[in-house]
Design a protein around this motif. Structure first.
Motif, PDB file in Angstrom:
ATOM      1  N   TYR A 147     -88.561  53.265 -28.449  1.00  0.00           N
ATOM      2  CA  TYR A 147     -87.139  53.274 -29.332  1.00  0.00           C
ATOM      3  C   TYR A 147     -86.613  51.789 -29.515  1.00  0.00           C
ATOM      4  O   TYR A 147     -85.533  51.787 -29.740  1.00  0.00           O
ATOM      5  CB  TYR A 147     -86.245  54.143 -28.704  1.00  0.00           C
ATOM      6  N   ALA A 148     -87.423  50.840 -29.050  1.00  0.00           N
ATOM      7  CA  ALA A 148     -86.928  49.348 -29.120  1.00  0.00           C
ATOM      8  C   ALA A 148     -86.263  49.112 -30.426  1.00  0.00           C
ATOM      9  O   ALA A 148     -85.251  48.486 -30.510  1.00  0.00           O
ATOM     10  CB  ALA A 148     -88.006  48.303 -28.778  1.00  0.00           C
ATOM     11  N   ASP A 149     -86.863  49.372 -31.672  1.00  0.00           N
ATOM     12  CA  ASP A 149     -86.654  48.843 -33.089  1.00  0.00           C
ATOM     13  C   ASP A 149     -85.417  49.657 -33.339  1.00  0.00           C
ATOM     14  O   ASP A 149     -84.307  49.300 -33.764  1.00  0.00           O
ATOM     15  CB  ASP A 149     -87.481  49.207 -34.012  1.00  0.00           C
ATOM     16  N   GLU A 150     -85.268  51.360 -32.858  1.00  0.00           N
ATOM     17  CA  GLU A 150     -83.810  51.964 -33.083  1.00  0.00           C
ATOM     18  C   GLU A 150     -82.896  51.352 -32.329  1.00  0.00           C
ATOM     19  O   GLU A 150     -81.759  51.552 -32.836  1.00  0.00           O
ATOM     20  CB  GLU A 150     -84.130  53.257 -32.817  1.00  0.00           C
ATOM     21  N   LEU A 151     -82.986  50.936 -30.969  1.00  0.00           N
ATOM     22  CA  LEU A 151     -81.954  50.340 -30.314  1.00  0.00           C
ATOM     23  C   LEU A 151     -81.171  49.137 -30.796  1.00  0.00           C
ATOM     24  O   LEU A 151     -80.251  48.839 -30.304  1.00  0.00           O
ATOM     25  CB  LEU A 151     -82.338  50.545 -29.024  1.00  0.00           C
ATOM     26  N   LEU A 152     -82.109  48.637 -31.715  1.00  0.00           N
ATOM     27  CA  LEU A 152     -81.600  47.240 -32.278  1.00  0.00           C
ATOM     28  C   LEU A 152     -80.509  47.518 -33.446  1.00  0.00           C
ATOM     29  O   LEU A 152     -80.000  46.474 -33.919  1.00  0.00           O
ATOM     30  CB  LEU A 152     -82.711  46.422 -32.980  1.00  0.00           C
ATOM     31  N   LYS A 158     -73.241  44.551 -28.369  1.00  0.00           N
ATOM     32  CA  LYS A 158     -74.496  44.539 -29.284  1.00  0.00           C
ATOM     33  C   LYS A 158     -75.395  43.201 -28.995  1.00  0.00           C
ATOM     34  O   LYS A 158     -76.554  43.292 -29.117  1.00  0.00           O
ATOM     35  CB  LYS A 158     -73.930  44.568 -30.762  1.00  0.00           C
ATOM     36  N   ILE A 159     -75.008  42.181 -29.037  1.00  0.00           N
ATOM     37  CA  ILE A 159     -75.666  40.843 -28.623  1.00  0.00           C
ATOM     38  C   ILE A 159     -76.374  41.074 -27.333  1.00  0.00           C
ATOM     39  O   ILE A 159     -77.656  40.603 -27.273  1.00  0.00           O
ATOM     40  CB  ILE A 159     -74.656  39.662 -28.786  1.00  0.00           C
ATOM     41  N   MET A 160     -75.646  41.387 -26.355  1.00  0.00           N
ATOM     42  CA  MET A 160     -76.301  41.549 -25.017  1.00  0.00           C
ATOM     43  C   MET A 160     -77.268  42.599 -25.139  1.00  0.00           C
ATOM     44  O   MET A 160     -78.436  42.268 -24.536  1.00  0.00           O
ATOM     45  CB  MET A 160     -75.222  42.092 -23.827  1.00  0.00           C
ATOM     46  N   GLN A 161     -77.354  43.767 -25.666  1.00  0.00           N
ATOM     47  CA  GLN A 161     -78.555  44.605 -25.853  1.00  0.00           C
ATOM     48  C   GLN A 161     -79.598  44.230 -26.815  1.00  0.00           C
ATOM     49  O   GLN A 161     -80.839  44.380 -26.387  1.00  0.00           O
ATOM     50  CB  GLN A 161     -77.978  45.964 -26.578  1.00  0.00           C
ATOM     51  N   ARG A 162     -79.029  43.375 -27.729  1.00  0.00           N
ATOM     52  CA  ARG A 162     -80.226  42.678 -28.835  1.00  0.00           C
ATOM     53  C   ARG A 162     -81.079  41.780 -27.784  1.00  0.00           C
ATOM     54  O   ARG A 162     -82.317  41.766 -28.131  1.00  0.00           O
ATOM     55  CB  ARG A 162     -79.672  42.093 -30.028  1.00  0.00           C
ATOM     56  N   ASN A 163     -80.427  40.952 -27.246  1.00  0.00           N
ATOM     57  CA  ASN A 163     -80.913  39.842 -26.353  1.00  0.00           C
ATOM     58  C   ASN A 163     -82.069  40.553 -25.155  1.00  0.00           C
ATOM     59  O   ASN A 163     -82.964  39.842 -25.131  1.00  0.00           O
ATOM     60  CB  ASN A 163     -80.099  38.969 -25.481  1.00  0.00           C
ATOM     61  N   TRP A 164     -81.385  41.569 -24.776  1.00  0.00           N
ATOM     62  CA  TRP A 164     -82.234  42.322 -23.638  1.00  0.00           C
ATOM     63  C   TRP A 164     -83.422  42.912 -24.267  1.00  0.00           C
ATOM     64  O   TRP A 164     -84.669  42.924 -23.689  1.00  0.00           O
ATOM     65  CB  TRP A 164     -81.348  43.153 -22.995  1.00  0.00           C
ATOM     66  N   ILE A 165     -83.280  43.394 -25.315  1.00  0.00           N
ATOM     67  CA  ILE A 165     -84.422  44.147 -26.005  1.00  0.00           C
ATOM     68  C   ILE A 165     -85.357  43.084 -26.343  1.00  0.00           C
ATOM     69  O   ILE A 165     -86.691  43.367 -26.264  1.00  0.00           O
ATOM     70  CB  ILE A 165     -84.145  44.798 -27.308  1.00  0.00           C
ATOM     71  N   ASN A 187     -93.490  42.102 -30.224  1.00  0.00           N
ATOM     72  CA  ASN A 187     -93.249  42.083 -28.603  1.00  0.00           C
ATOM     73  C   ASN A 187     -91.946  42.319 -28.570  1.00  0.00           C
ATOM     74  O   ASN A 187     -90.882  41.906 -29.098  1.00  0.00           O
ATOM     75  CB  ASN A 187     -93.943  40.784 -28.106  1.00  0.00           C
ATOM     76  N   TYR A 188     -91.459  42.850 -27.259  1.00  0.00           N
ATOM     77  CA  TYR A 188     -90.348  43.256 -26.837  1.00  0.00           C
ATOM     78  C   TYR A 188     -90.138  42.756 -25.371  1.00  0.00           C
ATOM     79  O   TYR A 188     -90.847  42.763 -24.640  1.00  0.00           O
ATOM     80  CB  TYR A 188     -89.991  44.562 -26.928  1.00  0.00           C
ATOM     81  N   ARG A 189     -88.946  41.970 -24.979  1.00  0.00           N
ATOM     82  CA  ARG A 189     -88.620  41.588 -23.781  1.00  0.00           C
ATOM     83  C   ARG A 189     -88.265  43.034 -22.854  1.00  0.00           C
ATOM     84  O   ARG A 189     -88.544  42.987 -21.723  1.00  0.00           O
ATOM     85  CB  ARG A 189     -87.335  40.645 -23.819  1.00  0.00           C
ATOM     86  N   LEU A 190     -87.732  44.030 -23.645  1.00  0.00           N
ATOM     87  CA  LEU A 190     -87.411  45.352 -22.905  1.00  0.00           C
ATOM     88  C   LEU A 190     -88.424  45.765 -22.190  1.00  0.00           C
ATOM     89  O   LEU A 190     -89.849  46.111 -22.807  1.00  0.00           O
ATOM     90  CB  LEU A 190     -86.958  46.123 -24.125  1.00  0.00           C
ATOM     91  N   HIS A 191     -88.468  46.188 -21.048  1.00  0.00           N
ATOM     92  CA  HIS A 191     -89.425  46.979 -20.061  1.00  0.00           C
ATOM     93  C   HIS A 191     -88.969  48.626 -20.372  1.00  0.00           C
ATOM     94  O   HIS A 191     -87.985  48.935 -20.573  1.00  0.00           O
ATOM     95  CB  HIS A 191     -89.219  46.799 -18.660  1.00  0.00           C
ATOM     96  N   ASP A 192     -90.119  49.167 -20.120  1.00  0.00           N
ATOM     97  CA  ASP A 192     -89.986  50.755 -20.033  1.00  0.00           C
ATOM     98  C   ASP A 192     -89.143  51.124 -18.789  1.00  0.00           C
ATOM     99  O   ASP A 192     -89.132  50.200 -17.560  1.00  0.00           O
ATOM    100  CB  ASP A 192     -91.236  51.577 -19.857  1.00  0.00           C
ATOM    101  N   TRP A 193     -88.460  52.045 -18.707  1.00  0.00           N
ATOM    102  CA  TRP A 193     -87.257  52.221 -17.879  1.00  0.00           C
ATOM    103  C   TRP A 193     -87.818  52.855 -16.495  1.00  0.00           C
ATOM    104  O   TRP A 193     -88.502  54.161 -16.490  1.00  0.00           O
ATOM    105  CB  TRP A 193     -86.189  53.204 -18.473  1.00  0.00           C
TER     106      TRP A 193
END
Length: 815
Positions: free
Chosen positions: A200-205, A217-224, A417-423
């Motif tokens: 869901y990375a793209d949706e979460l952006l 929003k900035i923190m979440q975008r950077n985290w993703i 690619n995403y910086r986000l890991h699976d949870w």
């Protein structure tokens, strides 16, 4: 003698009546528009301190205000009751976490009631109750069925004292220590359950449908951390593939060595016997550092050669494989192609270890001799050189052309690619939701049938840490039967991350005892949450996870929307005397109970809301509470003054009081709309001060006075609910003040009847004159020229010009 304000008598009396009359009982069906107001649920760590009240008091005031504005408000409360602190307490005090947790919940519940909170406790949620965590397990099974829950061997942050994995936010400080016990954290590989949040990375952006603070929003975008590029297929000399993600595939011809994260699974295969000791030592050193430390720009680049080699797929060159701590398993594939001519980290690394540097992007006026380089050339201006089929291509066109060539030749493909890991949700501890999977020697992992939920925690467990979950040591609990073959099987002995609880709890509040699903679908019209409040420190954990969870619920057909909370407001934090966040673990907390006993709950509520802007927070200072206590005592004095024995106020004074009352109504309402509680209280203080001046002048009473007193009681209702209720009753209002509409104001009354204007003569202030607010320029000019002080300053000179700035200034020019 006038009766004094006595909160010790007033507050419990009104709380009792509210409870008996059910004034705060949730009524889901209403002809009023719904407003779901929610504050992040607390952890029951013992009892409330002012930092908690700072979070909950203002949100309660805002919910009350919305109710008075005509909304059907739902403002529930619950407890985030699972987690490591309770288990640590069980070990330390030799008690059961269930016992201490429920004792703490009862105490905090009573404190909330003492504060007069607008909560219907029949909708309380306690996450350690099987009635709640049954649905954690149900959700897990749905995730598992849809490929969103899977198990994988993965590196985790591990506390060697608590013997458990830690979430990233539980690892603190430059020395990477456990936030609970202070022990240095290490990396450890374990077989872990994960949720596929990356799907869901793209949706979460996308935040287009919510009103959230920009910083969140900035923190979440950077985290993703979304980035576009290519995945390229390198291979070891033994033929093992090493996929590499790069945003600059056009520089592949300049890759002169490869760098793996120390945790990469290929490291052991690539390491030669003579390099094994150095590699193992470096891996241990890297495991003690945080990702932030490892990626710091100013950090000295270090690494170790594995002794192995890889093949560069674009030119078949043999390149050495190194490990370095600046490469992370959590970003890309955990392996990079090192292009020292065009990446500063790689350049510094190559210079330090005398590795080759090949220029493949020749910038304007730049030499292709790498020996002359003092830093990497990272720009995309110039032309490609030494780059096989793309040599001569303008650098700005080279990425697109390279990706096309990679795909045509089978050497790589376009990738995101995403910086986000699976949870990672597995926790090796007792006090959490058991994972509903059993392991059968014949059938493998099997989900527990839904009709067997909840899998409840056994209460007779040993809490002493051993390196494994306490559930693993239980003599009977882990032994069960396979739901597929009825043969012997063992339960999964890990429990779920407590962020699972807080990812969906807002749904359960609606129907906490519903037993046919996580919430009653007949109440879905109350969703999503209209207003959420809580700390910004949860930006990339709880606030990200609850968005992910809602999107999964949508895909499961449980809800029809995409976001869990439409509007978010983040409050700041209250600091203790040591200027650190107030908390029991730091020992800098203040017990609110003695303050409530001395001053009353309303005074404490108002004091905390008056400390400063809610979004900023501030330091606790007990001395300031006396000023707020005086304000409420003065409010009591003026609102209970009937004017008996006073002379009638003149028409001008009554008109001025009416105008100030209407202005105060507007100011307080506007401030509550924007969560500016301190300025709202300040506005009420000004009204009370004006009424006190009239009272001291012996002109209290009259229609305007009664109107101001009634308005004051209504305005105080969100902030000081007990006092407001008492004043409203004494003023003859119907029960309850909290069921009255918010007072309206007349826009015409907001304008000043008169204004004071400065009068200057040749630029020097000579007088101040009062004129009607709607006076025309001729009337203003006439009033200014008639001033004795102004005329005395003419000194025989003649007026040449009069310049008027409406409502502010009269400037007279004389010669």
């Amino acid at each position: 003698m006038a009766e004094k304000y006595n909160p010790a008598e007033i507050e419990p009396r009104w709380r009792s009546r509210w409870e008996v009359s059910g004034i705060y009982r949730f009524q889901p069906e209403s002809d009023r528009p719904k407003h779901y107001a929610l504050t992040m649920l607390p952890y029951p760590s013992g009892y409330l301190h002012p930092g908690h009240i700072w979070a909950f008091g203002p949100s309660d005031a805002r919910a009350r205000y919305m109710r008075m504005r005509g909304y059907n408000v739902f403002f529930p409360m619950g407890f985030d009751a699972f987690g490591l602190p309770a288990e640590n307490a069980a070990i330390k005090f030799k008690t059961h976490p269930k016992t201490s947790t429920y004792q703490n919940i009862e105490r905090i519940r009573q404190q909330f009631k003492m504060l007069g909170m607008m909560i219907d406790w029949s909708h309380e949620v306690v996450t350690c109750d099987p009635e709640f965590y049954r649905w954690n397990q149900w959700f897990f099974l749905q995730f598992y069925k849809h490929g969103l829950a899977y198990k994988q061997f993965a590196p985790v942050d591990w506390c060697p004292k608590d013997n458990t994995t830690l979430a990233r936010e539980q690892v603190k400080g430059d020395d990477r220590h456990c936030e609970r016990c202070g022990t240095p954290v290490i990396k450890k590989n374990l077989d872990q359950w994960l949720f596929r949040i990356t799907k869901y990375a793209d949706e979460l952006l996308d935040f287009s449908s919510v009103e959230w603070p920009e910083r969140i929003k900035i923190m979440q975008r950077n985290w993703i951390g979304r980035s576009e590029g290519a995945e390229v297929h390198f291979h070891t000399e033994k033929g093992t593939e090493i996929p590499v993600f790069t945003t600059r595939p056009d520089t592949l011809w300049g890759a002169t060595f490869m760098v793996l994260a120390p945790e990469h699974p290929i490291v052991d295969e690539s390491t030669t016997p003579d390099q094994k000791e150095a590699v193992e030592r470096y891996k241990v050193e890297a495991s003690r550092q945080s990702e932030i430390e490892r990626q710091a720009v100013d950090k000295e680049k270090t690494g170790v050669f594995t002794g192995g080699y890889a093949i560069n797929p674009v030119n078949d060159e043999r390149i050495p494989i190194w490990i370095a701590d600046y490469v992370l398993m959590g970003y890309g594939t955990g392996a990079i192609m090192a292009v020292p001519a065009h990446d500063q980290r790689d350049f510094e690394f190559a210079r330090k270890y005398s590795l080759p540097i090949t220029v493949v992007v020749q910038g304007p006026g730049m030499s292709t001799d790498s020996a002359a380089m003092t830093e990497a050339y990272a720009a995309d201006q110039g032309v490609m050189v030494n780059s096989g089929p793309i040599t001569g291509t303008p650098a700005r066109e080279s990425v697109k052309r390279t990706i096309a060539w990679l795909e045509q030749t089978g050497r790589g493909e376009r990738a995101v690619n995403y910086r986000l890991h699976d949870w990672l949700i597995s926790r090796q501890r007792y006090w959490g939701t058991p994972i509903p999977i059993v392991y059968c020697a014949n059938c493998g992992p099997q989900p527990v049938p839904e009709d067997q939920l909840p899998i409840e925690l056994p209460e007779d467990v040993d809490f002493m840490p051993t390196g494994e979950s306490p559930l693993k040591l239980h003599p009977t609990w882990r032994h069960t039967t396979c739901p597929k073959c009825d043969g012997p099987a063992e339960r999964d002995t890990d429990t779920m991350d407590t962020f699972v609880d807080s990812s969906w709890y807002q749904y359960r509040y609606l129907s906490p005892h519903y037993d046919r699903g996580p919430f009653d679908p007949a109440l879905a019209f109350w969703l999503p949450v209209d207003q959420y409040t809580g700390g910004a420190e949860h930006a990339v954990m709880h606030l990200l996870y609850t968005r992910f969870w809602t999107k999964v619920m949508r895909d499961l057909g449980l809800v029809s929307f995409d976001e869990p909370m439409l509007r978010l407001f983040n409050q700041g934090i209250i600091l203790g005397d040591d200027n650190e966040k107030m908390s029991k673990s730091r020992g800098n907390f203040v017990d609110p109970d003695p303050l409530i006993e001395r001053y009353g709950a309303d005074t404490l509520r108002c004091f905390l809301m008056f400390i400063g802007p809610w979004e900023q927070g501030g330091p606790w200072n007990s001395r300031g509470i006396d000023g707020v206590a005086r304000f409420l005592n003065r409010a009591w004095a003026v609102a209970t003054d009937t004017g008996e024995g006073s002379r009638a106020p003149d028409a001008a004074a009554e008109s001025a009081l009416r105008r100030m009352t209407h202005r105060t109504i507007k100011r307080v309402g506007d401030d509550l709309e924007r969560f500016s509680f301190n300025t709202a209280i300040s506005a009420m203080m000004e009204l009370v001060n004006e009424m006190m001046r009239m009272r001291e002048a012996g002109t209290s009473g009259g229609a305007a006075w009664h109107g101001a007193s009634c308005a004051l009681a209504l305005l105080l209702a969100p902030f000081a609910p007990h006092l407001a209720e008492e004043l409203w009753a004494r003023l003859g209002g119907p029960y309850s003040v909290h069921q009255q509409p918010w007072p309206g104001y007349d826009p015409a009354m907001l304008e000043e009847a008169e204004v004071e204007m400065v009068v200057q003569v040749n630029g020097k202030i000579r007088d101040h004159v009062v004129v009607a607010a709607d006076a025309d320029e001729e009337a203003v000019k006439d009033r200014a020229l008639k001033s004795e002080r102004v005329r005395a300053s003419f000194d025989g000179k003649t007026v040449q010009k009069v310049v008027i700035v409406p409502g502010k200034l009269v400037n007279i020019v004389v010669r």
